[in-house]
Design a protein around this motif. Structure first.
Motif, PDB file in Angstrom:
ATOM      1  N   LEU A  20      -4.578   4.247  -6.968  1.00 11.41           N
ATOM      2  CA  LEU A  20      -4.137   4.102  -5.577  1.00 11.41           C
ATOM      3  C   LEU A  20      -4.506   2.712  -5.072  1.00 11.41           C
ATOM      4  N   LEU A  21      -3.512   1.976  -4.609  1.00  9.47           N
ATOM      5  CA  LEU A  21      -3.730   0.644  -4.047  1.00  9.47           C
ATOM      6  C   LEU A  21      -3.443   0.695  -2.553  1.00  9.47           C
ATOM      7  N   ILE A  22      -4.311   0.089  -1.747  1.00 12.59           N
ATOM      8  CA  ILE A  22      -4.061   0.081  -0.303  1.00 12.59           C
ATOM      9  C   ILE A  22      -4.239  -1.324   0.250  1.00 12.59           C
ATOM     10  N   ASN A  23      -3.697  -1.535   1.435  1.00 13.80           N
ATOM     11  CA  ASN A  23      -3.838  -2.812   2.114  1.00 13.80           C
ATOM     12  C   ASN A  23      -3.516  -2.605   3.584  1.00 13.80           C
ATOM     13  N   SER A  24      -3.823  -3.613   4.390  1.00 15.23           N
ATOM     14  CA  SER A  24      -3.339  -3.622   5.763  1.00 15.23           C
ATOM     15  C   SER A  24      -2.526  -4.887   5.939  1.00 15.23           C
ATOM     16  N   VAL A  25      -1.365  -4.768   6.556  1.00 13.04           N
ATOM     17  CA  VAL A  25      -0.525  -5.951   6.765  1.00 13.04           C
ATOM     18  C   VAL A  25      -0.551  -6.402   8.224  1.00 13.04           C
ATOM     19  N   GLY A  26      -1.566  -5.905   8.985  1.00 13.27           N
ATOM     20  CA  GLY A  26      -1.707  -6.357  10.356  1.00 13.27           C
ATOM     21  C   GLY A  26      -0.621  -5.816  11.268  1.00 13.27           C
ATOM     22  N   ASP A  27      -0.460  -6.478  12.408  1.00 15.34           N
ATOM     23  CA  ASP A  27       0.542  -6.019  13.373  1.00 15.34           C
ATOM     24  C   ASP A  27       1.199  -7.225  14.039  1.00 15.34           C
ATOM     25  N   ALA A  28       1.968  -6.955  15.080  1.00 14.76           N
ATOM     26  CA  ALA A  28       2.706  -8.034  15.747  1.00 14.76           C
ATOM     27  C   ALA A  28       1.765  -9.038  16.397  1.00 14.76           C
ATOM     28  N   ASN A  29       0.515  -8.647  16.568  1.00 18.41           N
ATOM     29  CA  ASN A  29      -0.467  -9.537  17.183  1.00 18.41           C
ATOM     30  C   ASN A  29      -1.029 -10.547  16.174  1.00 18.41           C
ATOM     31  N   CYS A  30      -1.422 -10.069  14.996  1.00 18.48           N
ATOM     32  CA  CYS A  30      -2.106 -10.961  14.051  1.00 18.48           C
ATOM     33  C   CYS A  30      -1.244 -11.438  12.880  1.00 18.48           C
ATOM     34  N   ARG A  31      -0.208 -10.668  12.525  1.00 18.53           N
ATOM     35  CA  ARG A  31       0.545 -11.054  11.335  1.00 18.53           C
ATOM     36  C   ARG A  31       1.307 -12.372  11.488  1.00 18.53           C
ATOM     37  N   PRO A  32       1.920 -12.640  12.662  1.00 17.00           N
ATOM     38  CA  PRO A  32       2.647 -13.916  12.772  1.00 17.00           C
ATOM     39  C   PRO A  32       1.761 -15.121  12.467  1.00 17.00           C
ATOM     40  N   GLN A  33       0.473 -15.043  12.878  1.00 19.95           N
ATOM     41  CA  GLN A  33      -0.430 -16.157  12.595  1.00 19.95           C
ATOM     42  C   GLN A  33      -0.697 -16.283  11.098  1.00 19.95           C
ATOM     43  N   TYR A  34      -0.822 -15.129  10.442  1.00 18.90           N
ATOM     44  CA  TYR A  34      -1.023 -15.151   8.992  1.00 18.90           C
ATOM     45  C   TYR A  34       0.211 -15.733   8.299  1.00 18.90           C
ATOM     46  N   VAL A  35       1.384 -15.293   8.734  1.00 21.65           N
ATOM     47  CA  VAL A  35       2.633 -15.776   8.121  1.00 21.65           C
ATOM     48  C   VAL A  35       2.748 -17.280   8.292  1.00 21.65           C
ATOM     49  N   ARG A  46       0.090  -2.547   9.609  1.00 21.03           N
ATOM     50  CA  ARG A  46      -1.204  -1.990   9.214  1.00 21.03           C
ATOM     51  C   ARG A  46      -1.158  -1.361   7.812  1.00 21.03           C
ATOM     52  N   THR A  47      -1.436  -0.072   7.684  1.00 21.82           N
ATOM     53  CA  THR A  47      -1.647   0.501   6.357  1.00 21.82           C
ATOM     54  C   THR A  47      -0.411   0.449   5.462  1.00 21.82           C
ATOM     55  N   THR A  48      -0.578  -0.094   4.260  1.00 18.45           N
ATOM     56  CA  THR A  48       0.440   0.058   3.221  1.00 18.45           C
ATOM     57  C   THR A  48      -0.268   0.604   1.987  1.00 18.45           C
ATOM     58  N   PHE A  49       0.459   1.327   1.161  1.00 16.95           N
ATOM     59  CA  PHE A  49      -0.178   1.860  -0.046  1.00 16.95           C
ATOM     60  C   PHE A  49       0.851   2.038  -1.145  1.00 16.95           C
ATOM     61  N   GLU A  50       0.333   2.117  -2.355  1.00 14.28           N
ATOM     62  CA  GLU A  50       1.187   2.222  -3.530  1.00 14.28           C
ATOM     63  C   GLU A  50       0.385   2.959  -4.601  1.00 14.28           C
ATOM     64  N   VAL A  51       1.088   3.718  -5.430  1.00 10.72           N
ATOM     65  CA  VAL A  51       0.420   4.352  -6.556  1.00 10.72           C
ATOM     66  C   VAL A  51       1.089   3.840  -7.825  1.00 10.72           C
ATOM     67  N   VAL A  52       0.266   3.336  -8.754  1.00  9.06           N
ATOM     68  CA  VAL A  52       0.794   2.845 -10.020  1.00  9.06           C
ATOM     69  C   VAL A  52       0.247   3.699 -11.159  1.00  9.06           C
ATOM     70  N   HIS A  53       1.035   3.753 -12.231  1.00  8.71           N
ATOM     71  CA  HIS A  53       0.679   4.592 -13.367  1.00  8.71           C
ATOM     72  C   HIS A  53       0.993   3.853 -14.652  1.00  8.71           C
ATOM     73  N   GLY A  54       0.022   3.845 -15.563  1.00 10.18           N
ATOM     74  CA  GLY A  54       0.113   3.033 -16.773  1.00 10.18           C
ATOM     75  C   GLY A  54       1.291   3.299 -17.676  1.00 10.18           C
ATOM     76  N   SER A  55       1.747   4.561 -17.763  1.00  9.32           N
ATOM     77  CA  SER A  55       2.754   4.889 -18.772  1.00  9.32           C
ATOM     78  C   SER A  55       4.103   4.265 -18.474  1.00  9.32           C
ATOM     79  N   LEU A  56       4.251   3.664 -17.309  1.00  9.70           N
ATOM     80  CA  LEU A  56       5.573   3.181 -16.921  1.00  9.70           C
ATOM     81  C   LEU A  56       5.765   1.689 -17.166  1.00  9.70           C
ATOM     82  N   GLY A  57       4.800   1.060 -17.842  1.00 12.30           N
ATOM     83  CA  GLY A  57       4.967  -0.352 -18.163  1.00 12.30           C
ATOM     84  C   GLY A  57       4.957  -1.220 -16.921  1.00 12.30           C
TER      85      GLY A  57
END
Ligand SMILES: [Zn+2]
Ligand SMILES: [Zn+2]
Length: 412
Positions: A160-175, A263-274
């Protein structure tokens, strides 16, 4: 000979057993978390996806099956289902129903991608959307649900991989920071990155080109640029996951290039799929409903599982569904009797096949079908009120009355 369209496929038995099993597990898990099924049309107006998925995404620019209907309306086969679910949510005013709206779907999506392992142009997704709350408790529950679903479906060794991508307040500055950093390095990157460095710098982080990876790794992380409310939200999600004993890894590069992801983003990766190893992707999209015309603020979070890949990863471990009983009637009167008996046993929950014809052929068929028992039913058996029941594994054969049969198999 007419064949299935390129990139599509027929799902044949016994493979469909694994599909049904995965879907049954999914429905049981959704029920446990109070999600309810929504079925939206496979066709939508093209503008829904242009707005909901993003006009400059690969999906919208290259992969959609779009055609002009007879009344000149541009229609598209859905390439994903979140936009459709949000459209239905707005159209039917589901925001007025009590509580967080938790909706799930299972069905085919369509993208004209280059066919590759585990990727099809008609593919299936199992997904869900939880609408009407910004709470990090909802994020944690959604993530718990996907982990539960994948585990119960039989997938192991996933990450399980997670992250936060911020919001309209902080993301524009990051971009903007990203855009500045990219000015000095983009010339050394691939064509897509050079283009995106200015138009959509976040998507540079998605680049899979090997040579670009060391450059991307040195770019600033969004998790270092979050505003206080976004940081608090992300920390709370992580704490709630820790409470549940759910293992995760924070992947700062896990961003989605669409403006409405927050904010929250997530992804699940699995080894058998290359290399194409993502089984599931999801995230929070607090601005999506408004961008599709909602008058009320309807924050939401959702995910979609690539069902084709999930089934491929778990089906090796699955056994085919066994057939309980083959009835072999000898002659027309026996066939009529057997048909009624079969109906009663099927009502009792048994899987039953009726094999017409010669006894030898019926026994061969029972073997090929992997039947557990065969019931032989001729004139003699009918007169005596007893059937010959053969256990196909041991070869043992004995006489049973209809009542004994019913008692044994639960028919009536
Ligand atoms: Zn690149
Ligand atoms: Zn923020």
């Amino acid at each position: 000979m007419i064949k299935a369209v390129k990139g599509t496929r027929d799902l044949l038995p016994p493979a469909t057993v694994a599909w049904n099993r995965v879907e049954a597990v999914a429905r049981a898990v959704f029920r446990a978390y109070n999600y309810h099924e929504i079925r939206t049309p496979i066709l939508e107006e093209t503008q829904l996806f242009a707005r909901g998925v993003g006009a400059d995404t690969d999906i919208v620019t290259k992969e959609m099956y779009t055609f002009v209907d007879r009344d000149e309306t541009s229609l598209t086969l859905r390439p994903e289902n979140t936009a459709s679910v949000i459209r239905a949510y707005i159209e039917h005013r589901l925001d007025q129903r009590p509580g967080v709206q938790k909706l799930y779907y299972i069905g085919p999506m369509f993208r004209r991608e280059r066919p590759q392992k585990g990727r099809y142009r008609q593919f299936f997704q199992i997904g869900a959307e939880a609408l009407g709350s910004e709470s990090p408790a909802v994020d944690a529950e959604v993530i718990e649900l996907v982990v539960e679903l994948l585990s119960r479906a039989g997938l192991s060794g996933f990450q399980l991989l997670i992250n936060s991508v911020g919001d309209a307040n902080c993301r524009p500055q990051y971009v903007e920071r990203l855009r500045q950093e990219l000015k000095s390095v983009a010339h050394a990157m691939c064509g897509d990155c050079q283009r995106r460095a200015d138009t959509n710098p976040l998507r540079v982080l998605d680049c899979k080109v090997e040579a670009d990876q060391p450059i991307i790794d040195k770019l600033p992380h969004i998790t270092d640029c979050l505003c206080d409310p976004c940081r608090a939200h992300f920390d709370t999600v992580k704490n709630y996951l820790a409470d549940r004993g759910i293992a995760y890894e924070v992947r700062p590069r896990l961003v989605r290039g669409l403006d409405y992801y927050m904010r929250t983003t997530f992804e699940v990766v699995h080894g058998s799929l290359g290399a194409q190893n993502s089984v599931l992707g999801g995230g929070r999209y607090d601005g999506l409903a408004e961008s599709l015309g909602s008058k009320v603020h309807s924050p939401g979070i959702g995910f979609s599982i690539g069902e084709d890949r999930l089934v491929m990863s778990v089906e090796d471990a699955q056994a085919a569904e066994p057939l309980d009983l083959v009835i072999a009637p000898l002659g027309e009167p026996a066939l009529r009797h057997a048909a009624v008996l079969a109906r009663d046993l099927r009502r009792g929950g048994l899987s039953v096949e009726l094999a017409e014809g010669k006894l030898k052929r019926a026994m061969e068929l029972a073997n090929k079908l992997g039947a557990r028992f065969t019931l032989i039913l001729g004139e003699e058996e009918m007169a005596a009120g007893r059937y010959a029941l053969k256990d196909m594994a041991s070869g043992e054969q004995r006489q049973v009355t209809r009542e004994e049969l019913a008692a044994r198999f639960g028919g009536n």
